[in-house]
Write a protein that holds these residues in place. Sequence first.
Motif: not given
Length: 637
Positions: A557-567
Amino acid sequence: MAENPVSPSVGAVPEGFTSEPLDSGSPKSAPESSPVSPPVKPPPAVPPAPVTPERAPYIPPATSVPPPGMPRRPSSSGRLLRWLIVVAVGLFIVSVASLFWSSPSFRDQDVVLTLEGTDRAVSGEEVTYTLKWQNNTKLELHDMSFRIFYPEGSVVLVDGEPTQPDSEGFEVDSLQPGESGEREITLFLVGDKGSIKTATVNLIFEAGSLRSAFEKEVRVSTAITDLPVTVTLTAPPTSVSGQPVTYIVDIRNETEEDFSDLRLVVTYPEGFTVRDVSPQPDGSVNTWPVPELASGAGKRYSIQGVLAGVEREAKTVTAVLKRQVGGEYIDFVRADSVTLLSSPLLSVRMTVNRSRDYTAHAGDTLEYEIQYTNNSRHNLIGLELGVKLEGQMYDFSGVDAEDGFFDQSQDTVRFTSSGVPDLASLPPGKTGAVGFRVPLKSGFPGGGGTQAFFVKATSRLSTPNVPTGVDGNEVFAQDVLTTRISSQPSLQQALEHADGPVPPEAGERTTFTATWEVTNPGNELRETTVRTTLVPGVIFQGGATSTNGASPAFDPNTGQVTWNIGVVPYGVGAGLPKYRASFQFSVTPSVNQQGQIVELLGDSVLAGTDSFTGQVLQSSVQDTNILDVEDLEGDMR
């Protein structure tokens, strides 16, 4: 002529009726009347003879009216309409009944959650709460998440070991209809007499196949009604910065029970320097063992020292009496007292880079300014100002003190009257300022621990020449300034060819691999993410991997690639392995892109919150194109 029979006709005279001739010429004499005469009964009415019409009128059958007293017969269309209505109502009732009986109804109030506990307790007393839950619905409850929020200051026993968590959670996978469960929570409540301690339990759960999640909360409040041992802490309500103060702590056992294995711990306010204590503590300046405290017995402790700070600053001292439980000392009774600093004879105040709350970064230069004022009515002479620097991140080789000098043996910048004339003689009300600069190291030292993330400067302005009428053998003012150093996380990005023609050709698909590497030599980062956007025409191909759990994910939907690392802990990439993630994408150039530089990715941004300073930090890599691919050979054709 033969005699015609008489036929009834209109105006026929009935039998027995006699008519008198009418005399139109003279009036008829009225009959003689008497005062009372009975009414003359009229002759019975004779119904008129029926009239035979020449032609009976036509009345349509549909509008014929039934005789009175007979029911109206409905038409065929009316009967059909009534029948359709009856059938519709019946089908509605059947469908509602079928829905009701085929799927069980659910009411969240039938999920019972209770928390039972005492409404009053003595400070330091062990209390037990009982948490109960029961499923009175017809559906299975699942994914039940409980969170217990403990009363402030309480000590919780976990497997017999005392701990002090703010909250604790546990899960129940499923609870069938009619099933129940319970859990006991044992803790010690600590507080002042009259204080209210509240325990809260929150439950979030799901029911059957219902899509919504449900939430319940219960709580119980307990009043602290008494203190087994009174702790009285006396401190001066006001003081002048740099002047001596005395704290007195009294403890007394007002119960009929003897206590043993107690310990008194006094926490001093920042800026307090201990000069003398009585009785002498056991290996520390703030801790005293109390082996025995018999019923009715009491003890007194005296602490003398100097309290320094800025005007109108509130300084809090705390005394806590602890007792031993399971080999650990836990809070039993506590007391607090506050001293407000009033205008001192001297005052000194520091800023760094024009702020008291400046957050520094590795490699910064810190510019300190020290402002001093004579608040007294005396002329103060022979003053000296020293600023002691503490912290692993100071680069002492770069200290620049124009009007003073750096004492390397004490890590202190000193100012005297030879460089600052005001210090020779400071008149009443006079204010002045001095300053110096010191750089920070460009990187965090390996294994430096948390002390590497701040630096501390303590300024002290003093003179041994005490004016007449002023107590003490020294007049001084002091200020402390701690500066936090924020972490400097970094993001590196690499693009490599994976498949397809190199360089890419019009109409041919070429696949690339993007790799991210994150380093964090400073404070722990929280809520950390790395994001980039695929430019139009670039397709996400998957193949996402990472070294620390979560892998990059694509949002179409946004064309984004996201890496949710956290801490991201302290030391990643500096003693600890770097965090690494990768994914694949492809591009198929169009004929109109022949000979042009093909754009691939937008800016890649690393963002996270510094757990020590609270700052939101970012590191980014600018947008990339086909020329940024490391192993690309040849030119675009």
